[in-house]
Design a protein around this motif. Structure first.
Motif, PDB file in Angstrom:
ATOM      1  N   LEU A  58       0.840  -1.200   0.000  1.00  0.00           N
ATOM      2  CA  LEU A  58       0.000   0.000   0.000  1.00  0.00           C
ATOM      3  C   LEU A  58       0.875   1.250   0.000  1.00  0.00           C
ATOM      4  O   LEU A  58       0.440   2.333   0.399  1.00  0.00           O
ATOM      5  N   SER A  59       2.096   1.114  -0.456  1.00  0.00           N
ATOM      6  CA  SER A  59       3.051   2.211  -0.404  1.00  0.00           C
ATOM      7  C   SER A  59       2.719   3.319  -1.396  1.00  0.00           C
ATOM      8  O   SER A  59       1.964   3.133  -2.347  1.00  0.00           O
ATOM      9  N   ARG A  60       3.286   4.494  -1.138  1.00  0.00           N
ATOM     10  CA  ARG A  60       3.162   5.672  -2.003  1.00  0.00           C
ATOM     11  C   ARG A  60       1.712   6.047  -2.286  1.00  0.00           C
ATOM     12  O   ARG A  60       1.315   6.272  -3.417  1.00  0.00           O
ATOM     13  N   ASN A  61       0.927   6.073  -1.218  1.00  0.00           N
ATOM     14  CA  ASN A  61      -0.440   6.557  -1.271  1.00  0.00           C
ATOM     15  C   ASN A  61      -0.574   7.733  -0.299  1.00  0.00           C
ATOM     16  O   ASN A  61       0.414   8.392   0.015  1.00  0.00           O
ATOM     17  N   MET A  62      -1.782   7.996   0.173  1.00  0.00           N
ATOM     18  CA  MET A  62      -2.010   9.103   1.110  1.00  0.00           C
ATOM     19  C   MET A  62      -2.750   8.615   2.354  1.00  0.00           C
ATOM     20  O   MET A  62      -3.582   9.313   2.926  1.00  0.00           O
ATOM     21  N   LEU A  63      -2.441   7.403   2.761  1.00  0.00           N
ATOM     22  CA  LEU A  63      -3.112   6.808   3.911  1.00  0.00           C
ATOM     23  C   LEU A  63      -2.700   7.482   5.217  1.00  0.00           C
ATOM     24  O   LEU A  63      -1.516   7.700   5.463  1.00  0.00           O
ATOM     25  N   LYS A  64      -3.675   7.780   6.055  1.00  0.00           N
ATOM     26  CA  LYS A  64      -3.397   8.363   7.360  1.00  0.00           C
ATOM     27  C   LYS A  64      -3.589   7.353   8.494  1.00  0.00           C
ATOM     28  O   LYS A  64      -3.122   7.579   9.606  1.00  0.00           O
ATOM     29  N   LYS A  65      -4.276   6.257   8.165  1.00  0.00           N
ATOM     30  CA  LYS A  65      -4.576   5.285   9.219  1.00  0.00           C
ATOM     31  C   LYS A  65      -4.677   3.878   8.647  1.00  0.00           C
ATOM     32  O   LYS A  65      -5.187   3.678   7.549  1.00  0.00           O
ATOM     33  N   ILE A  66      -4.167   2.915   9.403  1.00  0.00           N
ATOM     34  CA  ILE A  66      -4.340   1.502   9.097  1.00  0.00           C
ATOM     35  C   ILE A  66      -5.256   0.933  10.173  1.00  0.00           C
ATOM     36  O   ILE A  66      -4.965   1.053  11.369  1.00  0.00           O
ATOM     37  N   PRO A  67      -6.377   0.322   9.808  1.00  0.00           N
ATOM     38  CA  PRO A  67      -7.338  -0.163  10.813  1.00  0.00           C
ATOM     39  C   PRO A  67      -6.861  -1.431  11.512  1.00  0.00           C
ATOM     40  O   PRO A  67      -5.976  -2.141  11.025  1.00  0.00           O
ATOM     41  N   SER A  68      -7.480  -1.720  12.638  1.00  0.00           N
ATOM     42  CA  SER A  68      -7.148  -2.932  13.392  1.00  0.00           C
ATOM     43  C   SER A  68      -7.484  -4.193  12.608  1.00  0.00           C
ATOM     44  O   SER A  68      -6.944  -5.273  12.887  1.00  0.00           O
ATOM     45  N   SER A  69      -8.350  -4.059  11.616  1.00  0.00           N
ATOM     46  CA  SER A  69      -8.732  -5.215  10.797  1.00  0.00           C
ATOM     47  C   SER A  69      -7.571  -5.760   9.974  1.00  0.00           C
ATOM     48  O   SER A  69      -7.684  -6.818   9.356  1.00  0.00           O
ATOM     49  N   ILE A  70      -6.415  -5.083  10.014  1.00  0.00           N
ATOM     50  CA  ILE A  70      -5.225  -5.605   9.336  1.00  0.00           C
ATOM     51  C   ILE A  70      -4.859  -6.972   9.907  1.00  0.00           C
ATOM     52  O   ILE A  70      -4.196  -7.783   9.244  1.00  0.00           O
ATOM     53  N   GLU A  71      -5.329  -7.256  11.117  1.00  0.00           N
ATOM     54  CA  GLU A  71      -5.033  -8.539  11.760  1.00  0.00           C
ATOM     55  C   GLU A  71      -5.647  -9.720  11.010  1.00  0.00           C
ATOM     56  O   GLU A  71      -5.253 -10.869  11.230  1.00  0.00           O
ATOM     57  N   LYS A  72      -6.596  -9.450  10.125  1.00  0.00           N
ATOM     58  CA  LYS A  72      -7.219 -10.518   9.346  1.00  0.00           C
ATOM     59  C   LYS A  72      -6.247 -11.106   8.313  1.00  0.00           C
ATOM     60  O   LYS A  72      -6.464 -12.207   7.811  1.00  0.00           O
ATOM     61  N   PHE A  73      -5.172 -10.384   8.006  1.00  0.00           N
ATOM     62  CA  PHE A  73      -4.188 -10.850   7.028  1.00  0.00           C
ATOM     63  C   PHE A  73      -3.126 -11.721   7.724  1.00  0.00           C
ATOM     64  O   PHE A  73      -1.936 -11.399   7.713  1.00  0.00           O
ATOM     65  N   GLN A  74      -3.545 -12.819   8.285  1.00  0.00           N
ATOM     66  CA  GLN A  74      -2.646 -13.650   9.073  1.00  0.00           C
ATOM     67  C   GLN A  74      -1.585 -14.363   8.248  1.00  0.00           C
ATOM     68  O   GLN A  74      -0.574 -14.815   8.790  1.00  0.00           O
ATOM     69  N   LYS A  75      -1.766 -14.459   6.942  1.00  0.00           N
ATOM     70  CA  LYS A  75      -0.761 -15.110   6.095  1.00  0.00           C
ATOM     71  C   LYS A  75       0.349 -14.152   5.669  1.00  0.00           C
ATOM     72  O   LYS A  75       1.350 -14.582   5.080  1.00  0.00           O
ATOM     73  N   LEU A  76       0.178 -12.862   5.937  1.00  0.00           N
ATOM     74  CA  LEU A  76       1.123 -11.864   5.442  1.00  0.00           C
ATOM     75  C   LEU A  76       2.553 -12.149   5.895  1.00  0.00           C
ATOM     76  O   LEU A  76       2.827 -12.352   7.073  1.00  0.00           O
ATOM     77  N   LYS A  91      -2.252  -1.609  17.193  1.00  0.00           N
ATOM     78  CA  LYS A  91      -1.611  -2.666  17.972  1.00  0.00           C
ATOM     79  C   LYS A  91      -1.750  -4.016  17.280  1.00  0.00           C
ATOM     80  O   LYS A  91      -0.919  -4.912  17.473  1.00  0.00           O
ATOM     81  N   ALA A  92      -2.789  -4.131  16.440  1.00  0.00           N
ATOM     82  CA  ALA A  92      -3.064  -5.398  15.761  1.00  0.00           C
ATOM     83  C   ALA A  92      -1.928  -5.834  14.842  1.00  0.00           C
ATOM     84  O   ALA A  92      -1.845  -7.010  14.478  1.00  0.00           O
ATOM     85  N   VAL A  93      -1.039  -4.914  14.479  1.00  0.00           N
ATOM     86  CA  VAL A  93       0.107  -5.288  13.639  1.00  0.00           C
ATOM     87  C   VAL A  93       0.912  -6.393  14.317  1.00  0.00           C
ATOM     88  O   VAL A  93       1.481  -7.271  13.658  1.00  0.00           O
ATOM     89  N   GLY A  94       0.943  -6.381  15.629  1.00  0.00           N
ATOM     90  CA  GLY A  94       1.701  -7.371  16.386  1.00  0.00           C
ATOM     91  C   GLY A  94       1.173  -8.784  16.265  1.00  0.00           C
ATOM     92  O   GLY A  94       1.847  -9.740  16.672  1.00  0.00           O
ATOM     93  N   THR A  95      -0.031  -8.943  15.711  1.00  0.00           N
ATOM     94  CA  THR A  95      -0.601 -10.290  15.553  1.00  0.00           C
ATOM     95  C   THR A  95      -0.143 -10.962  14.268  1.00  0.00           C
ATOM     96  O   THR A  95      -0.394 -12.154  14.074  1.00  0.00           O
ATOM     97  N   LEU A  96       0.542 -10.229  13.398  1.00  0.00           N
ATOM     98  CA  LEU A  96       0.966 -10.781  12.099  1.00  0.00           C
ATOM     99  C   LEU A  96       2.260 -11.573  12.285  1.00  0.00           C
ATOM    100  O   LEU A  96       3.351 -11.147  11.894  1.00  0.00           O
ATOM    101  N   GLN A  97       2.122 -12.732  12.868  1.00  0.00           N
ATOM    102  CA  GLN A  97       3.273 -13.516  13.292  1.00  0.00           C
ATOM    103  C   GLN A  97       4.124 -14.071  12.154  1.00  0.00           C
ATOM    104  O   GLN A  97       5.269 -14.462  12.375  1.00  0.00           O
ATOM    105  N   ASN A  98       3.595 -14.105  10.937  1.00  0.00           N
ATOM    106  CA  ASN A  98       4.382 -14.606   9.806  1.00  0.00           C
ATOM    107  C   ASN A  98       5.182 -13.512   9.112  1.00  0.00           C
ATOM    108  O   ASN A  98       5.951 -13.788   8.186  1.00  0.00           O
ATOM    109  N   LEU A  99       5.014 -12.277   9.559  1.00  0.00           N
ATOM    110  CA  LEU A  99       5.657 -11.143   8.903  1.00  0.00           C
ATOM    111  C   LEU A  99       7.174 -11.209   9.038  1.00  0.00           C
ATOM    112  O   LEU A  99       7.704 -11.338  10.135  1.00  0.00           O
ATOM    113  N   PHE A 100       7.873 -11.128   7.896  1.00  0.00           N
ATOM    114  CA  PHE A 100       9.339 -11.047   7.959  1.00  0.00           C
ATOM    115  C   PHE A 100       9.844  -9.731   7.382  1.00  0.00           C
ATOM    116  O   PHE A 100      11.010  -9.375   7.565  1.00  0.00           O
TER     117      PHE A 100
END
Length: 261
Positions: A58-76, A91-100
């Motif tokens: 989602l880079s190079r856009n004009m986003l001001k906020k990422i919602p907590s629903s990002i936690e639904k992307f558990q495969k990321l 805080k939900a970013v911390g649930t993305l345990q597969n993130l490298f």
């Protein structure tokens, strides 16, 4: 008050069809959802139906906020949010345990709004926090034992916690252009080596201070090139994404020009 006065720019509406057409196969066979440079101002809710992707850009856009629903992307495994207008992360970013890989460079993040839950990303290998408004780094990031690369450049740091500097697998840390005390300056990073950690953005997306820094770095790089033993050899940077170059308004035109050099 005139109609519409005081409202921010209206971004492009992303439909589920557009999002599905933006899915690509990554080099390792995973699914990559690429919505970069789309003029998005709000997180598109429709992509919550595509949570089986491995990579989200989602880079190079004009986003001001990422919602907590990002936690639904558990495969990321790969999340790129660089060059937006983010002032905090959920805080939900911390649930993305597969993130490298996590890139949140060139935003408006402050230390206060950096979630402590980042230390839960136990598989994180690459973290880019450069070009933000951080005045300190949470010592808790020392829990990221798998971290290999850390970008801290262009912030307001005066020190880096030992727990972070002594991470067991850390191979590269870029902390250039921070106001460290003279007696505690971080190790210098060669400008050519530093390029791979920086990004191409349009001038309008940078504040006056960042523009001044970028111009200064461009001047340094040009001076460095002039002193090379083989000045006739053109420096080549595959996949160049760096603010050391003054970005043309039309980035596609810039890329086409590079391909024909």
């Amino acid at each position: 008050m005139a109609k519409g006065k005081g409202k921010g720019p209206k971004g492009k509406k992303i439909t589920l069809k557009i999002a599905k057409n933006s899915i690509r196969i990554s080099f390792d066979g995973g699914l990559r959802l690429d919505l970069s440079k789309m003029g998005i101002t709000t997180f598109p809710k429709c992509i919550l139906k595509l949570t089986d992707v491995d990579e989200l850009d989602l880079s190079r856009n004009m986003l001001k906020k990422i919602p907590s629903s990002i936690e639904k992307f558990q495969k990321l495994r790969w999340l790129d949010l660089h060059s937006n207008q983010l002032e905090d992360l959920p805080k939900a970013v911390g649930t993305l345990q597969n993130l490298f890989y996590l890139n949140i460079c060139n935003n408006k993040l402050t230390t206060k709004n950096l979630p402590e839950e980042l230390n839960l990303l136990k598989n994180l290998r690459i973290l880019n926090l450069g070009l933000n408004c951080l005045d300190s780094i949470p010592p808790t990031l020392g829990a990221l034992k798998e971290l290999k690369e850390l970008g801290l450049f262009d912030n307001f740091l005066t020190t880096i916690p030992n727990s972070v500097k002594r991470l067991p697998k850390l191979e590269k840390m870029n902390a250039e252009r921070n106001p460290f005390p003279e007696s505690k300056k971080e190790e210098y990073v060669d400008p050519i080596k530093r390029i791979e950690s920086l990004y191409l953005v349009q001038e309008k997306d940078l504040c006056s201070s960042c523009l001044q820094n970028c111009q200064g770095e461009k001047d340094k790089l040009n001076k460095f090139k002039d002193t090379e033993h083989c000045p006739s050899k053109k420096l080549s940077f595959p996949l160049l994404l760096t603010p050391n170059s003054t970005a043309m308004d039309n980035q596609e035109q810039w890329r086409l020009k590079e391909e024909h050099l």
